[in-house]
Design a protein around this motif. Structure first.
Motif, mmCIF file in Angstrom:
data_model
loop_
_atom_site.group_PDB
_atom_site.id
_atom_site.type_symbol
_atom_site.label_atom_id
_atom_site.label_comp_id
_atom_site.label_asym_id
_atom_site.label_seq_id
_atom_site.Cartn_x
_atom_site.Cartn_y
_atom_site.Cartn_z
ATOM 1 N N LEU A 1 14.743 -6.042 0.890
ATOM 2 C CA LEU A 1 13.576 -5.562 1.625
ATOM 3 C C LEU A 1 12.415 -5.339 0.652
ATOM 4 C CD1 LEU A 1 12.164 -4.380 4.128
ATOM 5 C CD2 LEU A 1 13.326 -2.201 3.643
ATOM 6 N N VAL A 2 11.272 -5.964 0.961
ATOM 7 C CA VAL A 2 10.062 -5.784 0.160
ATOM 8 C C VAL A 2 9.050 -5.017 1.010
ATOM 9 C CG1 VAL A 2 8.186 -6.913 -1.087
ATOM 10 C CG2 VAL A 2 10.486 -7.931 -1.063
ATOM 11 N N LEU A 3 8.536 -3.942 0.442
ATOM 12 C CA LEU A 3 7.567 -3.122 1.170
ATOM 13 C C LEU A 3 6.307 -2.935 0.339
ATOM 14 C CD1 LEU A 3 9.884 -0.168 2.275
ATOM 15 C CD2 LEU A 3 8.920 -1.865 3.826
ATOM 16 N N TYR A 4 5.179 -3.368 0.871
ATOM 17 C CA TYR A 4 3.886 -2.951 0.327
ATOM 18 C C TYR A 4 3.533 -1.710 1.124
ATOM 19 C CZ TYR A 4 3.888 -7.729 -1.438
ATOM 20 O OH TYR A 4 4.230 -8.899 -2.056
ATOM 21 N N ASP A 5 3.520 -0.573 0.481
ATOM 22 C CA ASP A 5 3.467 0.674 1.249
ATOM 23 C C ASP A 5 2.562 1.674 0.539
ATOM 24 O OD1 ASP A 5 4.671 2.378 3.445
ATOM 25 O OD2 ASP A 5 5.207 3.587 1.696
ATOM 26 N N SER A 6 1.765 2.370 1.318
ATOM 27 C CA SER A 6 0.880 3.386 0.745
ATOM 28 C C SER A 6 1.635 4.695 0.642
ATOM 29 C CB SER A 6 -0.359 3.540 1.624
ATOM 30 O OG SER A 6 -1.224 4.488 1.055
#
Lengths: 324, 674
Positions: free
Chosen positions: B196-201
């Motif tokens: 799982l790849v997450l670009y997350d703030s």
């Protein structure tokens, strides 16, 4: 956001099909569309019509095209000198960016910022007739003390419109049935049992201009707005005033209140009480009281009565001393 | 060893990422382009309590829709420590605004429209959302933020209060507040095979990776969280929020990368808030101002899902030495969203009550408020009081209220103390020598806009004895060495410590790469240390309207060594601006009947505008706390909001003679008494 069509208006006689609305600066309408409160099928952009000029009327007075931007109108020399209350009201509103986009006609037709109206998932007789008004028992700190009904206590949010109401402005309208003009004070309706209708405009009618009459008293006029922070906030109470004093007596006066009613509130009772009276703080307070006698404050907005009373006295007193 | 010739630390270096941010090149979580991106929109619950029986979609709005997920068809999630993350797992509705369905569509517009017209078949139940100090369900929590006992007592408070020559007994209340960072919570989720790849703030890439791993049944190393640039968090991004889980779920089901960026309105529900508080505070003192007893009682709320307890009384346990001291916290679970950390959790509301009550005591004793505090202040705090008073121009103040009028304005001054714990948490950093290309310093930290990246480069440059330009900082990525959360004003101390250790290890070993883990050292660090400060405010109150303006606000701080005066000043005055907001503007307004915060956008939830901030400045003693960490630094991210609201409230009293004990201080509360 509901899918919609967009087109530019090519002439005044285009008219509008059902489900279509006019688009000008879009600073309010587009927000409401994103929120699902406004769901038009078609937007007809009127900003390319030749309505963006401020011109002088043949018999005196000024015609403000409905597409004139708020920032341009506030900076217009004729407005700043002849009708300073209008320039001040415009500059008290919104932010620089919004004033650059917002138009005269669109400012008049902006909708209430009542928090229930602005949320499509909440009951509101204005966005869903018959769903009820939670504001009466709920959050109404910045809602109406004058002119409201059981169905709706929304306040009109415009600063500009309060100044126009004080200035006897006239709204020029064009539509499928021809053109007509009405006083700006007749443009906005009181809610009664049909709060979903904000104005006296029929579907397809377009505001083309706002006319300011020759009005000597307006040369000495002012707008004072109270709000919850120093800038970029709607009024919680505002007063537009123009005053002419002769021999210590009120010769002529114009007065309108903002953020207290579903429409810009022309204070005719106060004006009536003032004409011919000594131009003193006591007279100004008595005049405000005459207008505010009709106020029906709720649990959390009674402060507006005190606020408007204070603002009226302070604004008129300042104009008394302001001899140019 | 520190190279005494290099002086990067202490210099006002501009933020390294500044040009990328102002030119738009810096990417925030929702801005990473993806092939075949789909867009998600949350359907929030329209009721505060009830049961969701079915979700019906409108076929006319389904052209773009890929899937509508709800508990009837959503993938099963594993349990985590945080029940808020069990999204779409049950039919129970715990608060208004809770995610009850997720629309994933080919376009953002399609997702939003479908979410607006989806039909929810809900059985609503009676709800209760109102905090009262006499609520029958109030109880003593197991612990309060930050994991400390709810109640403490030393000495005999009742006897000391009964015999004290001077007492105050006052109740202050603070409203619910919402963090409202500029960048709302946002996630792009993509599954690369089983990873799982997450670009997350967020404020904690390592922590989010671990939590998401738990929720999706994966080891933490199979979850890759990227958080390179963050547009603020103020605590609301300290742990995983539903947006990260929902985006990952939507991506799993649709097989596409899914972007989920919360609209501003959703920032008022599922990401946390500062809980409202009611605080009764009683102080006993001798006639010359020696504090003999304090009793600080607090009442607050939590959600039905999770017991998070805002802790105003904790700050009172350490602020002043007092022989008889009692603090207590009671909490009631309500049908509201779960409260969370917000800048200065506990300290910010607690110091409103404590420092305003002290002002009231000073008035009763006819003592200068600075002198009253000086009698109980430790050396660092005392320096802040004295130097702050001098810099502000406090001396000669007439202590009587309502004495100064200029035109329509009543003018007054007020002050309050400030404090925040000196925290550090275990972290690991790695440094690599890159030959002619300088050094790469890597740590899974997050820069919320504070300047963390910049000060880490300064610290590394000094330790390596090279110019800052030779240091390449890598942060904001969970695959980097594990770092602690950007929270509790602990980032600089925690990460700087690890970076210092890694750079020293590299120099001492002569190797090309070194890694340093601070776990053992942090475990030996003193835990009872604090930063201190003093806030001074001048306000004017319009006698016509009751409008309040803060003419001057000044903070003087004892926060150890200041690593970068430019970014530090931003932290201090940023906290103080938020203090102006807490004192005068911010309030999440509850509609009890609907169970909703109705002013849920930035037009209606007021934070200070530029025009509300007139003269503002901060100074500091800059005395290194050498026994705390190698930099001698204490955290500075939160202390600016601790005490500054009280200084403003006290100044409003001094200007007008009107004491407002219910924040925010607004014109409608002042006007009847002016």
């Amino acid at each position: 956001m509901k899918t919609f069509e967009y087109r530019t208006a090519t002439g005044l006689a285009d008219g509008l099909e059902p489900g279509a609305v006019f688009l000008a600066g879009g600073t309010n309408l587009v927000d409401l569309m994103k929120l699902g409160v406004a769901t038009p099928d078609v937007l007809v952009d009127v900003t390319r019509l030749p309505l963006d000029q401020v011109t002088e009327l043949p018999g005196g007075g000024v015609r403000i095209g409905s597409a004139v931007r708020n920032s341009d109108l506030a900076a217009d020399r004729r407005i700043r000198t002849g009708y300073p209350v209008l320039s001040q009201a415009l500059l008290a509103g919104a932010s620089g960016q919004l004033r650059n986009m917002a138009t005269t006609g669109g400012n008049l037709l902006q909708r209430t910022r009542c928090r229930y109206f602005m949320d499509a998932t909440m009951p509101c007789n204005k966005h869903l007739p018959g769903s009820g008004c939670p504001a009466r028992e709920g959050d109404h700190r910045n809602l109406a003390v004058l002119g409201g009904s059981d169905a709706c206590i929304a306040t009109h949010p415009s600063d500009m419109a309060v100044a126009l109401a004080a200035l006897d402005a006239v709204v020029q309208i064009d539509g499928p049935a021809g053109s007509r003009s009405i006083p700006v004070t007749d443009l906005h309706r009181l809610p009664g049992d049909t709060p979903e209708r904000d104005t006296a405009l029929e579907h397809g009618e377009l505001i083309t201009a706002v006319d300011l009459p020759v009005l000597p008293v307006a040369a000495r006029s002012a707008y004072r707005k109270a709000r919850d922070r120093a800038s970029y906030a709607f009024a919680v109470g505002a007063v537009a005033a123009a005053l002419e004093v002769k021999d210590g007596l009120v010769h002529d006066v114009r007065l309108a209140f903002g953020a207290v009613a579903p429409k810009p509130w022309r204070a005719l009772a106060a004006e009536q009480a003032l004409r011919g009276q000594p131009a003193t703080r006591e007279s100004f307070l008595a005049a405000a009281d005459a207008e505010l006698a009709a106020a029906q404050p709720l649990r959390d907005n009674a402060y507006k009565v005190t606020l408007i009373r204070n603002l009226t006295a302070a604004t008129l007193s300042a104009l008394t001393g302001d001899v140019r | 060893m520190t190279n005494t010739l290099s002086r990067a630390v202490g210099s006002p270096l501009a933020r390294l990422e500044g040009p990328a941010k102002v030119s738009g090149a810096a990417r925030y979580a929702a801005e990473y382009p993806q092939d075949q991106m789909a867009y998600a929109w949350i359907v929030p619950s329209p009721v505060p309590r009830g049961r969701l029986d079915a979700v019906l979609t409108d076929p006319a709005e389904e052209d773009d829709v890929l899937v509508v997920l709800w508990h009837g068809n959503a993938p099963h999630l594993e349990k985590s420590d945080d029940p808020e993350l069990a999204v779409l797992q049950s039919d129970r509705i715990a608060y208004r605004g809770q995610p009850v369905a997720l629309v994933v569509a080919r376009t953002l517009e399609g997702a939003r429209r479908a979410a607006q017209v989806v039909q929810l078949d809900i059985t609503a139940e009676d709800h209760d959302v109102e905090l009262r100090a006499d609520h029958p369900d109030l109880h003593t929590p197991d612990e309060v933020v930050p994991g400390v006992p709810a109640d403490t007592a030393t000495g005999d408070v009742d006897a000391a209060l009964a015999t004290a020559p001077a007492t105050v007994d006052v109740t202050y209340s603070t409203p619910a507040l919402h963090n409202n960072p500029m960048e709302p919570h946002a996630t792009i989720a993509r599954w690369d095979g089983e990873d799982l790849v997450l670009y997350d703030s967020n404020q904690h890439p390592s922590g989010i990776a671990k939590t998401l791993g738990t929720v999706f049944g994966l080891p933490a190393e199979r979850v890759h969280v990227i958080a390179e640039h963050i547009g603020g968090g103020f605590g609301s991004k300290g742990s995983a929020r539903p947006n990260a889980v929902l985006a990952a779920m939507g991506s799993w089901v649709t097989g596409r990368p899914v972007q989920l960026a919360l609209p501003r309105q959703a920032m008022f529900s599922m990401v946390g808030h500062r809980a409202p508080t009611v605080q009764r505070i009683r102080i006993g003192a001798s006639l010359d101002g020696e504090l003999t007893a304090i009793d600080h009682e607090s009442w607050t709320q939590t959600s039905r899902l999770f017991e998070f307890v805002e802790s105003p009384g904790v700050v009172t346990r350490s602020m002043y030495p007092v022989p008889n001291l009692r603090t207590s916290h009671r909490v009631v679970p309500l049908d509201v969203p779960t409260p969370r950390w917000m800048r200065g959790p506990g300290e910010a509301p607690g110091m409103v009550a404590l420092e305003c009550a002290l002002d009231e005591l000073a008035i009763r004793l006819d003592l200068d408020p600075v002198e009253l505090r000086a009698r109980s202040a430790n050396p660092g705090y005392l320096s802040c009081l004295r130097r702050g008073a001098e810099r502000f121009g406090w001396s000669g103040r007439d202590n009587r209220p309502r004495q100064r009028r200029e035109g329509d304005w009543w003018i007054g001054t007020g002050m309050a103390g400030a404090t925040y714990p000196a925290n550090a948490m275990p972290s690991t950093a790695r440094v690599r020598a890159l030959g002619h290309d300088g050094y790469e310093v890597a740590i899974g930290a997050a820069d919320l806009g504070t300047g963390a990246r910049t000060i880490l480069a300064q610290i590394a440059a000094d330790e390596l004895g090279v110019p800052v330009d030779d240091v390449h900082i890598r942060i904001g990525d969970s695959t980097l060495p594990v770092a602690s959360v950007a929270g509790g004003s602990s980032g600089s101390a925690s990460w700087g410590w690890a970076v210092t250790g890694a750079c020293r290890a590299l120099r001492e070993s002569g190797d090309d790469e070194a890694t340093f883990d601070t776990t053992e050292l942090v475990g030996k660090m003193p835990t009872d240390r604090h930063a201190y400060g003093a806030h001074f405010a001048e306000v004017r109150v319009d006698a016509v309207t009751g409008e309040v303006r803060v003419s001057r606000l000044f903070g003087m701080y004892d926060t150890g060594r200041i690593l970068n005066p430019r970014t530090a000043r931003s932290q201090f005055i940023g906290g103080m601006v938020m203090g102006i907001g807490m004192a005068l503007h911010e309030e999440s307004v509850l509609d009890p009947a609907l169970g909703a915060w109705v002013n849920h956008d930035l037009a209606e939830y007021h934070i200070p505008a530029h025009a509300d901030v007139e003269q503002i400045d901060a100074e500091w003693l800059d005395e290194p706390a050498a026994d705390l960490n190698p930099m001698g630094a204490k955290g500075i991210g939160e202390i600016g909001i601790v005490g500054s609201p009280a200084a403003i409230v006290n100044a409003v009293w001094h200007a007008t003679g009107v004491r407002i004990r219910d924040l925010p201080v607004r014109l409608d509360k002042l006007l009847p008494s002016l």
